[in-house]
Design an enzyme around this catalytic site. Structure first.
Site, mmCIF file in Angstrom:
data_model
loop_
_atom_site.group_PDB
_atom_site.id
_atom_site.type_symbol
_atom_site.label_atom_id
_atom_site.label_comp_id
_atom_site.label_asym_id
_atom_site.label_seq_id
_atom_site.Cartn_x
_atom_site.Cartn_y
_atom_site.Cartn_z
ATOM 1 N N ALA A 143 6.146 -18.436 -12.978
ATOM 2 C CA ALA A 143 4.930 -17.756 -13.448
ATOM 3 C C ALA A 143 4.012 -17.422 -12.279
ATOM 4 O O ALA A 143 3.418 -16.336 -12.230
ATOM 5 C CB ALA A 143 4.195 -18.626 -14.461
ATOM 6 N N TYR A 144 3.890 -18.336 -11.333
ATOM 7 C CA TYR A 144 3.043 -18.101 -10.168
ATOM 8 C C TYR A 144 3.583 -16.919 -9.358
ATOM 9 O O TYR A 144 2.830 -16.022 -8.961
ATOM 10 C CB TYR A 144 2.996 -19.360 -9.301
ATOM 11 C CG TYR A 144 2.080 -19.251 -8.109
ATOM 12 C CD1 TYR A 144 0.717 -19.498 -8.235
ATOM 13 C CD2 TYR A 144 2.565 -18.908 -6.847
ATOM 14 C CE1 TYR A 144 -0.138 -19.403 -7.145
ATOM 15 C CE2 TYR A 144 1.731 -18.813 -5.757
ATOM 16 C CZ TYR A 144 0.378 -19.065 -5.912
ATOM 17 O OH TYR A 144 -0.464 -18.954 -4.823
ATOM 18 N N ALA A 145 4.898 -16.905 -9.119
ATOM 19 C CA ALA A 145 5.503 -15.807 -8.362
ATOM 20 C C ALA A 145 5.306 -14.477 -9.074
ATOM 21 O O ALA A 145 4.968 -13.463 -8.450
ATOM 22 C CB ALA A 145 6.988 -16.081 -8.140
#
Length: 257
Positions: free
Chosen positions: A161-163
Site C-alpha cells: 500500500a505504501y509503494a
C-alpha cells in the site's frame, strides 16, 4: 553575494503549511522554512504532539498556528484551510509531508491496512493539494511540495500500500504541475531515501536489513531529518520558480547505484 542569496532563498512574508510536523522529516522542514523567514501552519493527527515544533518556531520570532488533523478525514482538512484563511488570509507554501506505513506481506495485508494507507498517503495528499491549489489560483501563485519516496520509483518489500501510494504521489505531482504551472504554481516533490525516522525504526532494528541498506547507500549512512532542510527551502523559494513537476531525490546516492 550574500544579498543575492538572501533574496533568492528568503521566505520573509510567506505563509507555509507543513503536514505531519510533530517530528522527523516534517519537523525538520517546518523549522527550516521558519529559519528562512516563513510563518508556519503545522498539522498532525494529535495537536498536542506539535508542541515541540510549535515552541521552537515561535522562539525564532515567527508566527505559528498548530492544528490537529487526521488527513484521512476530508472534513478535518477542510477545517484546516478555514483556520488558515481566518488567521493568515493566504497560503504561499504547502509541504505535504504527513504519511503512514503498515508493513506486511502482500498476501497478508488486510483491507483495513490497505485503505488506511491509501486514505492518508494519497487521498489526504490530494485533498490538501486541491484546497491549497484553490487558494493559490485565486491569489496568483504558490509552491506545493509533496513528499514522495524511493518507492515512487521501486516496489519495496512487504509495503504494497505504501509503494502504491507513493508511486501515485509522484504522478499526482506531475499532473498538478501540468495544470497549474501557467498560473504561477510550482508543484514538485522530494523523494527521501533511507532516513532515521519513526517510519524506518523497524528496518533499523533489523540488523540484517539495516546492514544491507547501509551498504547500498553510496555515502554509507542513513539520512537525518535535517538533511531535507536545503531541498525544502529551495523548492519553497523563488530560486525554484522554473522547476515544476520534478521529483527531487535526497537519498545519499541510493538511486544512482
Amino acid at each position: 553575494m550574500n544579498n543575492y542569496l538572501q533574496t533568492m532563498f528568503s521566505l520573509e512574508g510567506k505563509v507555509a503549511l507543513v503536514t505531519g510536523a510533530s517530528r522527523g522529516l516534517g519537523k525538520a522542514m517546518a523549522i527550516a522554512l521558519a529559519k528562512a523567514g516563513a510563518d508556519l501552519v503545522l498539522t498532525a493527527t494529535n495537536e498536542a504532539n506539535l508542541k515541540s515544533t510549535h515552541d521552537e518556531i515561535q522562539s525564532l520570532g515567527r508566527k505559528v498556528l498548530s492544528i490537529g488533523c487526521d488527513q484521512s478525514q476530508t472534513e478535518q482538512i477542510n477545517n484546516v484551510f478555514e483556520e488558515v484563511k481566518s488567521t493568515f488570509g493566504k497560503l504561499d507554501i504547502l509541504v505535504n509531508n504527513a504519511g503512514t506505513i503498515r508493513r506486511a506481506p502482500a498476501d497478508k495485508t488486510t483491507d483495513e491496512d490497505w485503505q488506511h494507507v491509501i486514505d492518508t498517503n494519497l487521498n489526504g495528499v490530494f485533498h490538501f493539494c486541491r484546497s491549497a491549489g484553490q487558494m493559490m489560483l485565486a491569489q496568483g501563485g504558490g509552491k506545493i511540495i509533496n513528499v514522495a519516496s524511493l518507492l515512487t520509483f521501486s516496489g519495496g518489500i512487504t509495503v504494497p500500500a505504501y509503494a502504491a501510494s507513493k508511486g501515485a504521489v509522484g504522478q499526482l505531482t506531475k499532473a498538478l504541475a501540468n495544470e497549474w504551472a501557467a498560473s504561477n504554481i510550482q508543484v514538485n516533490a522530494i523523494a527521501p531515501g533511507y532516513f532515521s525516522t519513526d517510519n524506518t525504526q523497524q528496518l533499523r532494528d533489523d540488523s540484517e536489513r539495516n546492514a544491507s541498506i547501509t551498504a547500498r547507500i553510496p555515502c554509507g549512512k542513513w539520512g537525518q531529518p535535517e538533511d531535507l532542510a536545503g531541498s525544502a527551502v529551495f523548492l519553497a523559494s523563488q530560486a525554484s520558480n522554473y522547476v515544476n513537476g520534478h521529483i527531487m531525490l535526497v537519498d545519499g546516492g541510493w538511486m544512482a547505484r
